[in-house]
Design a protein around this motif. Sequence first.
Motif, mmCIF file in Angstrom:
data_model
loop_
_atom_site.group_PDB
_atom_site.id
_atom_site.type_symbol
_atom_site.label_atom_id
_atom_site.label_comp_id
_atom_site.label_asym_id
_atom_site.label_seq_id
_atom_site.Cartn_x
_atom_site.Cartn_y
_atom_site.Cartn_z
ATOM 1 N N ASP A 90 0.827 -1.205 0.000
ATOM 2 C CA ASP A 90 0.000 0.000 0.000
ATOM 3 C C ASP A 90 0.865 1.260 0.000
ATOM 4 O O ASP A 90 0.545 2.257 -0.675
ATOM 5 C CB ASP A 90 -0.927 0.008 1.217
ATOM 6 C CG ASP A 90 -1.999 -1.070 1.118
ATOM 7 O OD1 ASP A 90 -2.234 -1.545 -0.004
ATOM 8 O OD2 ASP A 90 -2.572 -1.432 2.153
ATOM 9 N N LEU A 93 2.181 1.762 -3.462
ATOM 10 C CA LEU A 93 1.149 2.255 -4.370
ATOM 11 C C LEU A 93 0.840 3.729 -4.121
ATOM 12 O O LEU A 93 0.593 4.494 -5.056
ATOM 13 C CB LEU A 93 -0.125 1.418 -4.200
ATOM 14 C CG LEU A 93 -0.079 -0.011 -4.734
ATOM 15 C CD1 LEU A 93 -1.340 -0.768 -4.325
ATOM 16 C CD2 LEU A 93 0.057 -0.006 -6.246
ATOM 17 N N SER A 94 0.840 4.148 -2.855
ATOM 18 C CA SER A 94 0.543 5.549 -2.561
ATOM 19 C C SER A 94 1.624 6.488 -3.066
ATOM 20 O O SER A 94 1.368 7.654 -3.331
ATOM 21 C CB SER A 94 0.360 5.724 -1.043
ATOM 22 O OG SER A 94 1.584 5.450 -0.370
ATOM 23 N N THR A 198 3.603 -3.986 -8.152
ATOM 24 C CA THR A 198 2.706 -2.838 -7.982
ATOM 25 C C THR A 198 2.431 -2.108 -9.290
ATOM 26 O O THR A 198 1.545 -1.252 -9.328
ATOM 27 C CB THR A 198 3.315 -1.837 -6.978
ATOM 28 O OG1 THR A 198 4.564 -1.358 -7.492
ATOM 29 C CG2 THR A 198 3.531 -2.490 -5.634
ATOM 30 N N SER A 224 -12.376 -3.699 -1.988
ATOM 31 C CA SER A 224 -10.938 -3.429 -2.002
ATOM 32 C C SER A 224 -10.200 -4.704 -2.399
ATOM 33 O O SER A 224 -10.082 -5.640 -1.618
ATOM 34 C CB SER A 224 -10.473 -2.950 -0.616
ATOM 35 O OG SER A 224 -9.101 -2.674 -0.621
ATOM 36 N N ARG A 229 -6.817 -1.545 -5.954
ATOM 37 C CA ARG A 229 -5.819 -0.659 -5.363
ATOM 38 C C ARG A 229 -4.846 -0.137 -6.421
ATOM 39 O O ARG A 229 -4.451 1.034 -6.376
ATOM 40 C CB ARG A 229 -5.068 -1.395 -4.249
ATOM 41 C CG ARG A 229 -5.922 -1.686 -3.025
ATOM 42 C CD ARG A 229 -5.067 -2.066 -1.832
ATOM 43 N NE ARG A 229 -4.475 -3.377 -1.984
ATOM 44 C CZ ARG A 229 -5.047 -4.502 -1.549
ATOM 45 N NH1 ARG A 229 -6.224 -4.467 -0.983
ATOM 46 N NH2 ARG A 229 -4.431 -5.670 -1.702
ATOM 47 N N ALA A 233 -4.406 3.836 -7.502
ATOM 48 C CA ALA A 233 -3.095 4.478 -7.506
ATOM 49 C C ALA A 233 -2.767 5.087 -8.860
ATOM 50 O O ALA A 233 -1.976 6.028 -8.946
ATOM 51 C CB ALA A 233 -2.016 3.467 -7.110
ATOM 52 N N GLN A 260 -8.384 5.417 0.377
ATOM 53 C CA GLN A 260 -7.084 5.753 0.964
ATOM 54 C C GLN A 260 -5.922 5.338 0.069
ATOM 55 O O GLN A 260 -4.793 5.773 0.275
ATOM 56 C CB GLN A 260 -6.941 5.081 2.333
ATOM 57 C CG GLN A 260 -7.928 5.600 3.372
ATOM 58 C CD GLN A 260 -7.825 4.859 4.693
ATOM 59 O OE1 GLN A 260 -7.031 3.927 4.835
ATOM 60 N NE2 GLN A 260 -8.629 5.260 5.664
ATOM 61 N N HIS A 261 -6.182 4.507 -0.926
ATOM 62 C CA HIS A 261 -5.131 4.052 -1.838
ATOM 63 C C HIS A 261 -4.947 5.008 -3.013
ATOM 64 O O HIS A 261 -4.116 4.742 -3.881
ATOM 65 C CB HIS A 261 -5.449 2.651 -2.353
ATOM 66 C CG HIS A 261 -5.624 1.637 -1.262
ATOM 67 N ND1 HIS A 261 -4.554 1.135 -0.551
ATOM 68 C CD2 HIS A 261 -6.730 1.065 -0.735
ATOM 69 C CE1 HIS A 261 -4.999 0.279 0.358
ATOM 70 N NE2 HIS A 261 -6.310 0.213 0.265
#
Length: 349
Positions: A90, A93-94, A198, A224, A229, A233, A260-261
């Motif tokens: 995660d 990805l962010s 990713t 999710s 995700r 992103a 949030q992703h």
Amino acid sequence: MVRSLDIANLFRSFGGDPQRYQEFEAPEAELHEAVSTAAPLPSPRAPVEAVRALAEPVVQAEPGELPPLSRELAQLHSSRQASQAVAALDQALSRSRPALAGPVLALTSARGGTGKTVIAAGLAQALSRSGQAVLLVELDSQNVLSSLLLQEASSTTGSIRAPLSACLAVDDRLRLVPFGAPDDLDLQALERALATDTQWLTRRLQALDVPADTLVILDCPTGSTPLTRQALALATRVLGVTTADATGYASLPRLERQWQHCTGQVHPLHLLNRVDPARPLSQDIAAIVAHSWGDRLLGVLPESPDLEQALALGQGLASVQDAWAHGLAELGRELLGELRPALRYAAPS
């Protein structure tokens, strides 16, 4: 005396001076003490036993043979490792940034039955009719988009084994990337790839060589998932679809957590679908969402009996010309106005 003469003769044989030889006798008590404190000599079998011990393999207990507490600790350790791997993924990805030339719109939902995929298809058709080039990407293995937009979807998508490996023309300005029909082994390989890579989705889309003036629309899987995700992103605009009922309203916090992703530059928007003017609860929920989210509510779409009938008869979306279709076309124009600078859009002459 005889011993001394023998030693003297030995010295003379080698050219030594026998007068310098001196002999000392150790006391019996000291000799006994030195022998008693010396390390014991190993038994003749000790080296054999040591070699045999090294040659024998170490037998490890199987997971099922572990004591209950040890087995629980081992499972807890594996669970923590999996959680740490997900957290690291995660974070990666962010930090990633969009890698496509044009903008990417991702449609998401926290639960099934919101009409997200139908909205993705209708929005893509409405934008293509207005002159905008659109690439619609199906990230759900059910291939619902293909059945909505392609005449012979089963025969077309059934021959596509590798996920997201084909690009099919729907009309002059709309292309569709179906998910395909991978078997169980292909799906397992995809899950392993998404868990460690990713940039899997990014590279798939880059391989299509998408022009900068093309809007990419990603129809994300529900909830999710690793593919969702990666889509979030990659997206430059995110639209969450939910329904104006009690179940849809209860799923809004879960949808917010799913977002949030997204990258830091993305500000997701809400879209309420199936708002029923005849139902007070539906109207109340629409009012609450509008008050709670303010500018983050992109719009609302009403219930559409014509849409339900067209889907039931397999007529496609082109036959729907009611308030739902007009509202979706208006939302498409609004989104297009926001994305036009990024698209380097050139209106047709």
